[in-house]
Design a protein around this motif. Structure first.
Motif, PDB file in Angstrom:
ATOM      1  N   PHE A 191      29.189  50.412 -22.331  1.00 31.67           N
ATOM      2  CA  PHE A 191      28.867  49.869 -21.012  1.00 31.67           C
ATOM      3  C   PHE A 191      27.871  50.761 -20.262  1.00 31.67           C
ATOM      4  O   PHE A 191      27.840  51.979 -20.453  1.00 31.67           O
ATOM      5  CB  PHE A 191      30.140  49.766 -20.163  1.00 31.67           C
ATOM      6  N   CYS A 192      27.088  50.108 -19.407  1.00 32.46           N
ATOM      7  CA  CYS A 192      26.183  50.817 -18.500  1.00 32.46           C
ATOM      8  C   CYS A 192      26.245  50.101 -17.156  1.00 32.46           C
ATOM      9  O   CYS A 192      26.289  48.875 -17.096  1.00 32.46           O
ATOM     10  CB  CYS A 192      24.755  50.821 -19.034  1.00 32.46           C
ATOM     11  N   SER A 193      26.251  50.890 -16.069  1.00 33.51           N
ATOM     12  CA  SER A 193      26.370  50.303 -14.740  1.00 33.51           C
ATOM     13  C   SER A 193      25.245  50.801 -13.841  1.00 33.51           C
ATOM     14  O   SER A 193      24.831  51.965 -13.934  1.00 33.51           O
ATOM     15  CB  SER A 193      27.723  50.663 -14.116  1.00 33.51           C
ATOM     16  N   VAL A 194      24.734  49.910 -13.000  1.00 31.06           N
ATOM     17  CA  VAL A 194      23.737  50.253 -11.980  1.00 31.06           C
ATOM     18  C   VAL A 194      24.393  50.043 -10.620  1.00 31.06           C
ATOM     19  O   VAL A 194      24.941  48.971 -10.354  1.00 31.06           O
ATOM     20  CB  VAL A 194      22.480  49.376 -12.104  1.00 31.06           C
ATOM     21  N   VAL A 195      24.352  51.073  -9.762  1.00 33.60           N
ATOM     22  CA  VAL A 195      24.907  50.939  -8.428  1.00 33.60           C
ATOM     23  C   VAL A 195      23.760  50.864  -7.416  1.00 33.60           C
ATOM     24  O   VAL A 195      22.782  51.610  -7.520  1.00 33.60           O
ATOM     25  CB  VAL A 195      25.867  52.101  -8.081  1.00 33.60           C
ATOM     26  N   THR A 196      23.872  49.925  -6.498  1.00 33.07           N
ATOM     27  CA  THR A 196      22.871  49.778  -5.437  1.00 33.07           C
ATOM     28  C   THR A 196      23.463  50.298  -4.126  1.00 33.07           C
ATOM     29  O   THR A 196      24.513  49.825  -3.678  1.00 33.07           O
ATOM     30  CB  THR A 196      22.455  48.311  -5.275  1.00 33.07           C
ATOM     31  N   VAL A 197      22.772  51.272  -3.537  1.00 36.46           N
ATOM     32  CA  VAL A 197      23.197  51.874  -2.271  1.00 36.46           C
ATOM     33  C   VAL A 197      21.973  51.990  -1.368  1.00 36.46           C
ATOM     34  O   VAL A 197      20.951  52.568  -1.775  1.00 36.46           O
ATOM     35  CB  VAL A 197      23.832  53.265  -2.502  1.00 36.46           C
ATOM     36  N   ALA A 198      22.064  51.434  -0.177  1.00 37.16           N
ATOM     37  CA  ALA A 198      20.957  51.494   0.789  1.00 37.16           C
ATOM     38  C   ALA A 198      19.646  51.029   0.151  1.00 37.16           C
ATOM     39  O   ALA A 198      18.592  51.666   0.297  1.00 37.16           O
ATOM     40  CB  ALA A 198      20.806  52.904   1.348  1.00 37.16           C
ATOM     41  N   GLU A 199      19.751  49.934  -0.621  1.00 33.62           N
ATOM     42  CA  GLU A 199      18.599  49.290  -1.254  1.00 33.62           C
ATOM     43  C   GLU A 199      17.937  50.146  -2.336  1.00 33.62           C
ATOM     44  O   GLU A 199      16.808  49.889  -2.732  1.00 33.62           O
ATOM     45  CB  GLU A 199      17.561  48.879  -0.199  1.00 33.62           C
ATOM     46  N   ARG A 200      18.609  51.170  -2.807  1.00 29.85           N
ATOM     47  CA  ARG A 200      18.128  51.971  -3.947  1.00 29.85           C
ATOM     48  C   ARG A 200      19.123  51.832  -5.094  1.00 29.85           C
ATOM     49  O   ARG A 200      20.327  51.691  -4.873  1.00 29.85           O
ATOM     50  CB  ARG A 200      17.978  53.448  -3.563  1.00 29.85           C
ATOM     51  N   LYS A 201      18.606  51.896  -6.331  1.00 31.84           N
ATOM     52  CA  LYS A 201      19.463  51.715  -7.499  1.00 31.84           C
ATOM     53  C   LYS A 201      19.586  53.011  -8.297  1.00 31.84           C
ATOM     54  O   LYS A 201      18.609  53.754  -8.443  1.00 31.84           O
ATOM     55  CB  LYS A 201      18.910  50.603  -8.399  1.00 31.84           C
ATOM     56  N   TYR A 202      20.775  53.222  -8.867  1.00 41.80           N
ATOM     57  CA  TYR A 202      21.068  54.448  -9.601  1.00 41.80           C
ATOM     58  C   TYR A 202      21.880  54.103 -10.855  1.00 41.80           C
ATOM     59  O   TYR A 202      22.732  53.215 -10.829  1.00 41.80           O
ATOM     60  CB  TYR A 202      21.880  55.416  -8.741  1.00 41.80           C
ATOM     61  N   ARG A 203      21.620  54.837 -11.937  1.00 44.10           N
ATOM     62  CA  ARG A 203      22.387  54.633 -13.165  1.00 44.10           C
ATOM     63  C   ARG A 203      22.336  55.879 -14.028  1.00 44.10           C
ATOM     64  O   ARG A 203      21.425  56.699 -13.928  1.00 44.10           O
ATOM     65  CB  ARG A 203      21.852  53.451 -13.973  1.00 44.10           C
ATOM     66  N   SER A 204      23.328  55.997 -14.907  1.00 37.69           N
ATOM     67  CA  SER A 204      23.300  57.046 -15.919  1.00 37.69           C
ATOM     68  C   SER A 204      22.586  56.505 -17.150  1.00 37.69           C
ATOM     69  O   SER A 204      22.715  55.328 -17.493  1.00 37.69           O
ATOM     70  CB  SER A 204      24.723  57.477 -16.289  1.00 37.69           C
ATOM     71  N   THR A 205      21.854  57.362 -17.839  1.00 34.17           N
ATOM     72  CA  THR A 205      21.193  56.939 -19.074  1.00 34.17           C
ATOM     73  C   THR A 205      22.160  56.933 -20.255  1.00 34.17           C
ATOM     74  O   THR A 205      21.816  56.463 -21.337  1.00 34.17           O
ATOM     75  CB  THR A 205      20.017  57.879 -19.395  1.00 34.17           C
ATOM     76  N   LEU A 206      23.366  57.466 -20.038  1.00 34.48           N
ATOM     77  CA  LEU A 206      24.374  57.505 -21.097  1.00 34.48           C
ATOM     78  C   LEU A 206      25.291  56.294 -20.981  1.00 34.48           C
ATOM     79  O   LEU A 206      25.720  55.935 -19.893  1.00 34.48           O
ATOM     80  CB  LEU A 206      25.200  58.793 -20.994  1.00 34.48           C
ATOM     81  N   TRP A 207      25.591  55.664 -22.109  1.00 33.25           N
ATOM     82  CA  TRP A 207      26.461  54.496 -22.127  1.00 33.25           C
ATOM     83  C   TRP A 207      27.900  54.945 -22.354  1.00 33.25           C
ATOM     84  O   TRP A 207      28.162  55.868 -23.122  1.00 33.25           O
ATOM     85  CB  TRP A 207      26.027  53.513 -23.216  1.00 33.25           C
ATOM     86  N   ASP A 208      28.863  54.263 -21.701  1.00 34.42           N
ATOM     87  CA  ASP A 208      30.266  54.668 -21.751  1.00 34.42           C
ATOM     88  C   ASP A 208      31.137  53.632 -22.442  1.00 34.42           C
ATOM     89  O   ASP A 208      30.757  52.467 -22.593  1.00 34.42           O
ATOM     90  CB  ASP A 208      30.794  54.896 -20.328  1.00 34.42           C
ATOM     91  N   LYS A 209      32.335  54.062 -22.829  1.00 30.68           N
ATOM     92  CA  LYS A 209      33.227  53.181 -23.584  1.00 30.68           C
ATOM     93  C   LYS A 209      33.998  52.201 -22.720  1.00 30.68           C
ATOM     94  O   LYS A 209      34.705  51.339 -23.246  1.00 30.68           O
ATOM     95  CB  LYS A 209      34.210  54.011 -24.410  1.00 30.68           C
ATOM     96  N   SER A 210      33.922  52.338 -21.392  1.00 28.74           N
ATOM     97  CA  SER A 210      34.604  51.377 -20.526  1.00 28.74           C
ATOM     98  C   SER A 210      33.762  51.090 -19.289  1.00 28.74           C
ATOM     99  O   SER A 210      32.915  51.896 -18.888  1.00 28.74           O
ATOM    100  CB  SER A 210      35.983  51.894 -20.103  1.00 28.74           C
TER     101      SER A 210
END
Length: 474
Positions: free
Chosen positions: A382-401
């Motif tokens: 899994f990979c997740s992108v979080v949007t905060v104050a109209e900016r997006k952030y994510r880890s480049t590493l994929w996780d098992k959950s």
């Protein structure tokens, strides 16, 4: 478009559904040796409904994967027109839900009726399946204490519209050493118009290929279903006679490695084939094996294991590179990325980066964080992108959950903003203090340590293959 032709159950030699035996390697081996139809092991409806359907591009299979990542059922194109899915169920609606989940992969569906004392429920389940799916349905039963009761039950089952019925010619309490009741199977065959599949002849009749016809004639059945004789040596389906057991076992191991069968299942099936040879040197090596590689070494197939796994690793690397290239091409250049993972050991109990990020957004009067999570079919990470104050952030590493991926995205955001994330090494934890003061605002769920206010703002986009399987043959 793939058009499935319903299986014919007249004049067929069939691999019976056997727990722990009817997995993909054994089914494919039985087909190689001459079986016309193969049943998978009986799979319980509740367990199947917990599974995710995943296209395995490395193995070229369709997998049904449990929440603990264990593959519950695996199938491939090679058996597509010949395999029957055998399901155990005591509930009509659950049975139908499983049927709709898996039956795009099968020509037929099988139903194990372990409900001989409840014919109303048997009728309800089978009627629901027959009406609810476009695939023919079969049923497998044992005989009742009297011939009359058994015939009456089978006639009632026939009226549900099933395509065929398999009859194990023993009563529920009888074991393999008890004689098979050919007369009861024959009475059933003469009483109904649908094909009857005779089962239970391994002990009394079927010692070699020619005996299959003998058992069929003794029961007047349309076809014969073989369990233990095939478990001991699946080349019983071979017209030319048995293959040497050593060759059979090596052929089985090749399929087990080729389709990444769990070593405990491989070991179990091989032990059933060895039987009285388990005390030999090879048998003892098999018994001591604790991995697929050790099983291969016990049968002098270590080179085959290494060559096959090397091919798979190369294929996996190639697919991962392709996926990464596609990710890079589709990547939003405005997403802020960082290679981080969430390790709960670095945080106080029930305190997470997501909680800190939510608290920061509240303090700064920003909308709550929005998480968009995807799952990669290749490795189910899994990979997740979080949007905060109209900016997006994510880890480049994929996780098992999904949860771990969201926590990693929150960490990227917090570190970019220079905001504390709640780690133990950061000193005094204001969220813990806030809880101790009895703050009335519900920051976390006591059961899961998650933000209670988040669910309405989450977006879960799972990338899973749900169409009919269309994978190339090897």
């Amino acid at each position: 478009m793939t058009v499935n032709t319903p299986l014919c159950f007249t004049g067929k030699k069939i691999l019976a559904p056997m727990v722990r035996v009817g997995t993909l390697p054994m089914r494919l081996l039985a087909l190689d040796y001459g079986a016309d139809i193969v049943y998978c092991e009986e799979l319980i409806d509740i367990k199947m409904l917990q599974c995710k359907r995943v296209i395995n591009e490395v193995l070229e299979t369709v997998d049904f994967v449990a929440p603990n990542d264990r593959v519950v059922f695996r199938t491939c194109e090679r058996e597509r027109e010949r395999v029957v899915f055998q399901m155990g169920s005591a509930d009509a609606e659950r049975a139908l839900a499983v049927a709709k989940l898996v039956f795009s992969l099968f020509s037929q569906g099988g139903m194990g009726a372990a409900l001989l004392s409840d014919p109303d429920k048997i009728e309800s389940i089978l009627t629901t399946l027959v009406k609810g799916i476009c695939k023919p349905v079969t049923c497998k039963i044992r005989i009742l204490p009297s011939v009359e009761d058994t015939v009456n039950l089978v006639r009632r089952i026939e009226k549900t519209g099933i395509a065929a019925i398999a009859v194990h010619g023993r009563k529920k309490e009888e074991r393999p050493q008890h004689p098979v009741h050919c007369d009861v199977i024959k009475a059933i065959s003469e009483a109904v118009s649908i094909p009857v599949i005779a089962n239970g002849g391994s002990h009394d009749f079927i010692k070699e290929y020619a005996d299959i016809e003998t058992f069929q004639k003794a029961t007047a059945a349309s076809s014969v279903m073989i369990a233990r004789a095939a478990m001991w040596n699946p080349s019983v389906f071979r017209k030319e006679g048995f293959c040497p057991l050593k060759d059979v076992m090596q052929d089985y191991i090749k399929y087990a490695v080729r389709y990444d069968n769990h070593y405990t299942n491989t070991k179990y099936c091989l032990c059933q084939m060895l039987r009285e040879q388990l005390e030999t040197t090879q048998g003892k090596k098999l018994h001591a094996a604790q991995s697929t590689q050790e099983i291969c070494e016990a049968f002098e197939m270590g080179d085959f294991y290494e060559e096959t796994t090397a091919i798979f690793e190369a294929k996996k690397t190639s697919l991962e590179t392709k996926v990464q290239d596609e990710d890079d091409q589709m990547e939003d250049p405005d997403v802020i990325k960082m290679a981080v993972r969430f390790d709960k050991r670095e945080y106080p109990p029930q305190i997470t980066p997501k909680m800190y990020l939510l608290e920061w957004c509240r303090k700064e009067k920003h909308p709550q964080p929005v998480y968009e999570t995807v799952q990669r079919p290749l490795d189910r990470l899994f990979c997740s992108v979080v949007t905060v104050a109209e900016r997006k952030y994510r880890s480049t590493l994929w996780d098992k959950s999904k949860k771990l991926a969201e926590q990693a995205a929150a960490i990227v955001c917090l570190r970019t903003l220079g905001v504390p994330e709640g780690k133990l090494c950061e000193g005094e934890n204001h969220l813990i203090n806030k809880r101790k003061r009895g703050d009335q605002e519900p920051l976390i769920s006591r059961d899961h340590g998650e933000d209670l206010a988040e669910p309405s703002h989450k977006k879960a986009n799972f990338i899973e293959e749900t169409s009919d399987m269309n994978v190339p043959k090897m």
